[in-house]
Design a protein around this motif. Structure first.
Motif, PDB file in Angstrom:
ATOM      1  N   ILE A   3      63.696 -28.663   2.391  1.00  0.00           N
ATOM      2  CA  ILE A   3      63.089 -28.216   2.764  1.00  0.00           C
ATOM      3  C   ILE A   3      63.416 -27.877   4.548  1.00  0.00           C
ATOM      4  N   PRO A   4      64.523 -27.758   5.463  1.00  0.00           N
ATOM      5  CA  PRO A   4      64.535 -27.689   6.881  1.00  0.00           C
ATOM      6  C   PRO A   4      63.461 -28.043   7.400  1.00  0.00           C
ATOM      7  N   ARG A   5      63.489 -28.648   8.529  1.00  0.00           N
ATOM      8  CA  ARG A   5      61.796 -29.408   9.264  1.00  0.00           C
ATOM      9  C   ARG A   5      62.471 -27.886  11.298  1.00  0.00           C
ATOM     10  N   GLU A   6      61.562 -28.250  11.481  1.00  0.00           N
ATOM     11  CA  GLU A   6      61.614 -27.220  12.675  1.00  0.00           C
ATOM     12  C   GLU A   6      62.631 -27.509  13.489  1.00  0.00           C
ATOM     13  N   GLY A   7      63.366 -27.058  14.204  1.00  0.00           N
ATOM     14  CA  GLY A   7      64.285 -26.892  15.267  1.00  0.00           C
ATOM     15  C   GLY A   7      65.856 -27.110  14.305  1.00  0.00           C
ATOM     16  N   MET A  29      68.498 -21.024  13.956  1.00  0.00           N
ATOM     17  CA  MET A  29      66.974 -22.575  14.441  1.00  0.00           C
ATOM     18  C   MET A  29      65.716 -21.775  13.576  1.00  0.00           C
ATOM     19  N   VAL A  30      66.037 -23.152  12.222  1.00  0.00           N
ATOM     20  CA  VAL A  30      64.317 -22.845  12.247  1.00  0.00           C
ATOM     21  C   VAL A  30      63.484 -22.881  12.978  1.00  0.00           C
ATOM     22  N   LEU A  31      62.019 -22.174  12.452  1.00  0.00           N
ATOM     23  CA  LEU A  31      61.180 -22.197  13.434  1.00  0.00           C
ATOM     24  C   LEU A  31      60.022 -22.717  12.516  1.00  0.00           C
ATOM     25  N   LYS A  32      59.664 -22.267  11.343  1.00  0.00           N
ATOM     26  CA  LYS A  32      59.089 -23.127  10.399  1.00  0.00           C
ATOM     27  C   LYS A  32      59.131 -22.468   9.050  1.00  0.00           C
ATOM     28  N   THR A  33      58.440 -23.668   8.500  1.00  0.00           N
ATOM     29  CA  THR A  33      59.156 -22.782   7.321  1.00  0.00           C
ATOM     30  C   THR A  33      57.407 -23.325   6.244  1.00  0.00           C
ATOM     31  N   SER A  34      57.087 -22.588   5.506  1.00  0.00           N
ATOM     32  CA  SER A  34      56.121 -22.600   4.638  1.00  0.00           C
ATOM     33  C   SER A  34      56.686 -22.886   3.529  1.00  0.00           C
ATOM     34  N   GLU A  35      55.510 -22.909   2.261  1.00  0.00           N
ATOM     35  CA  GLU A  35      55.667 -23.070   1.049  1.00  0.00           C
ATOM     36  C   GLU A  35      56.091 -21.640   0.293  1.00  0.00           C
ATOM     37  N   HIS A  36      56.247 -20.993   1.310  1.00  0.00           N
ATOM     38  CA  HIS A  36      56.949 -19.401   0.807  1.00  0.00           C
ATOM     39  C   HIS A  36      58.134 -18.808   1.390  1.00  0.00           C
ATOM     40  N   SER A  37      57.922 -19.529   3.069  1.00  0.00           N
ATOM     41  CA  SER A  37      58.650 -18.461   3.948  1.00  0.00           C
ATOM     42  C   SER A  37      58.894 -19.671   4.641  1.00  0.00           C
ATOM     43  N   ILE A  38      60.250 -18.617   5.586  1.00  0.00           N
ATOM     44  CA  ILE A  38      60.909 -19.697   6.690  1.00  0.00           C
ATOM     45  C   ILE A  38      60.769 -18.475   8.088  1.00  0.00           C
ATOM     46  N   ILE A  39      61.090 -18.823   9.201  1.00  0.00           N
ATOM     47  CA  ILE A  39      61.254 -18.024  10.419  1.00  0.00           C
ATOM     48  C   ILE A  39      62.097 -18.950  10.907  1.00  0.00           C
ATOM     49  N   GLY A  40      62.809 -18.104  11.455  1.00  0.00           N
ATOM     50  CA  GLY A  40      63.734 -18.926  12.044  1.00  0.00           C
ATOM     51  C   GLY A  40      64.476 -17.542  13.463  1.00  0.00           C
ATOM     52  N   VAL A  41      65.411 -18.269  14.140  1.00  0.00           N
ATOM     53  CA  VAL A  41      66.019 -17.049  15.652  1.00  0.00           C
ATOM     54  C   VAL A  41      67.681 -17.223  15.444  1.00  0.00           C
ATOM     55  N   ASN A  42      67.881 -16.413  15.625  1.00  0.00           N
ATOM     56  CA  ASN A  42      69.352 -16.059  15.429  1.00  0.00           C
ATOM     57  C   ASN A  42      69.390 -15.741  17.290  1.00  0.00           C
ATOM     58  N   ASP A  43      70.200 -16.664  17.612  1.00  0.00           N
ATOM     59  CA  ASP A  43      70.575 -16.155  19.259  1.00  0.00           C
ATOM     60  C   ASP A  43      71.799 -16.725  19.028  1.00  0.00           C
ATOM     61  N   HIS A  44      73.093 -16.284  19.624  1.00  0.00           N
ATOM     62  CA  HIS A  44      74.491 -15.852  19.790  1.00  0.00           C
ATOM     63  C   HIS A  44      74.915 -16.655  18.908  1.00  0.00           C
ATOM     64  N   ALA A  61      66.534 -13.006  18.045  1.00  0.00           N
ATOM     65  CA  ALA A  61      66.316 -12.488  17.071  1.00  0.00           C
ATOM     66  C   ALA A  61      65.102 -13.725  16.488  1.00  0.00           C
ATOM     67  N   ILE A  62      64.307 -12.742  15.895  1.00  0.00           N
ATOM     68  CA  ILE A  62      63.540 -13.815  15.280  1.00  0.00           C
ATOM     69  C   ILE A  62      63.760 -13.413  13.704  1.00  0.00           C
ATOM     70  N   VAL A  63      64.170 -14.619  13.154  1.00  0.00           N
ATOM     71  CA  VAL A  63      64.128 -13.791  11.476  1.00  0.00           C
ATOM     72  C   VAL A  63      63.314 -14.456  10.522  1.00  0.00           C
ATOM     73  N   TYR A  64      63.147 -13.472   9.488  1.00  0.00           N
ATOM     74  CA  TYR A  64      61.544 -13.820   8.893  1.00  0.00           C
ATOM     75  C   TYR A  64      61.787 -13.463   7.230  1.00  0.00           C
ATOM     76  N   PHE A  65      61.914 -14.512   6.245  1.00  0.00           N
ATOM     77  CA  PHE A  65      62.083 -14.419   4.716  1.00  0.00           C
ATOM     78  C   PHE A  65      61.100 -15.364   4.190  1.00  0.00           C
ATOM     79  N   HIS A  66      61.446 -13.932   2.903  1.00  0.00           N
ATOM     80  CA  HIS A  66      59.945 -14.415   2.254  1.00  0.00           C
ATOM     81  C   HIS A  66      60.559 -15.088   0.324  1.00  0.00           C
ATOM     82  N   GLN A  67      59.788 -15.574  -0.442  1.00  0.00           N
ATOM     83  CA  GLN A  67      59.905 -15.758  -1.376  1.00  0.00           C
ATOM     84  C   GLN A  67      59.140 -14.728  -2.465  1.00  0.00           C
ATOM     85  N   LYS A  68      58.596 -13.753  -2.056  1.00  0.00           N
ATOM     86  CA  LYS A  68      57.466 -13.334  -3.016  1.00  0.00           C
ATOM     87  C   LYS A  68      58.178 -11.839  -2.555  1.00  0.00           C
ATOM     88  N   PHE A  69      58.409 -11.492  -1.086  1.00  0.00           N
ATOM     89  CA  PHE A  69      58.963  -9.913  -0.832  1.00  0.00           C
ATOM     90  C   PHE A  69      60.425  -9.258  -0.963  1.00  0.00           C
TER      91      PHE A  69
END
Length: 178
Positions: A3-7, A29-44, A61-69
């Motif tokens: 699982i990718p780490r923050e940064g 860029m990965v900002l946070k990972t949890s058991e079921h989701s990843i939050i990241g950012v795209n900038d240029h 842009a903050i991006v949000y991905f989930h493994q259940k939704f």
């Protein structure tokens, strides 16, 4: 897959139901990972379309991905406020190559004033027939449109002002470190 780490940075790949690569975002860029989701950012961020066309995202842009939704959410931070682009899509998977999902055409756009629009209904219907989407997927996607609209209306998760502010601030802190 580790699982990718923050940064750290990951590639995002969207596919169509028939397995064709649709679009690739390099270096999210990965900002946070949890058991079921990843939050990241795209900038240029460099984006490559399936036809080889390339472009760069214009704003953070903050991006949000989930493994259940069956959707993912992009919160685009603009001068006039936050706009959201929500893709109805399969839950993501992560492998050594990229974060991957299937894009099912339907999208919801939310404007800074709160106006919501369901987009690409015609494209969805064409692809549903051409690629023979199973009835179960059609049902799941329509149910997830309802869930997404509920999140929007109730400012849940990424639709909260605080959410965008917190994750944008975290991105700025990580960017200064790099």
């Amino acid at each position: 897959m580790r699982i990718p780490r923050e940064g750290e940075f990951v590639t995002i790949q969207s596919y169509k139901h028939d397995g064709r690569l649709h679009r690739t975002w390099r270096d999210t860029m990965v900002l946070k990972t949890s058991e079921h989701s990843i939050i990241g950012v795209n900038d240029h961020t460099l984006v490559t379309e399936s036809d080889g066309r390339r472009w760069v995202t214009r704003e953070p842009a903050i991006v949000y991905f989930h493994q259940k939704f069956w959707f993912n959410i992009i919160a685009m931070i603009r001068e006039k406020g936050v706009s959201y682009y929500c893709n109805l899509a399969s839950p993501y998977i992560l492998d050594e190559e990229a974060l991957k999902y299937i894009d099912y055409d339907l999208d919801i756009k939310v404007f800074p004033d709160g106006e919501k629009r369901l987009l690409d209904v015609d494209e969805y219907e064409q692809h549903r027939i051409a690629m023979n989407y199973p009835k179960e997927i059609d049902f799941i996607l329509k149910e997830n449109v309802k869930i997404l609209v509920d999140w929007i209306n109730n400012e849940r998760g990424p639709f909260s002002e605080d959410y965008v502010a917190i994750w944008f601030k975290r991105y700025q802190q990580l960017s200064r470190r790099c």
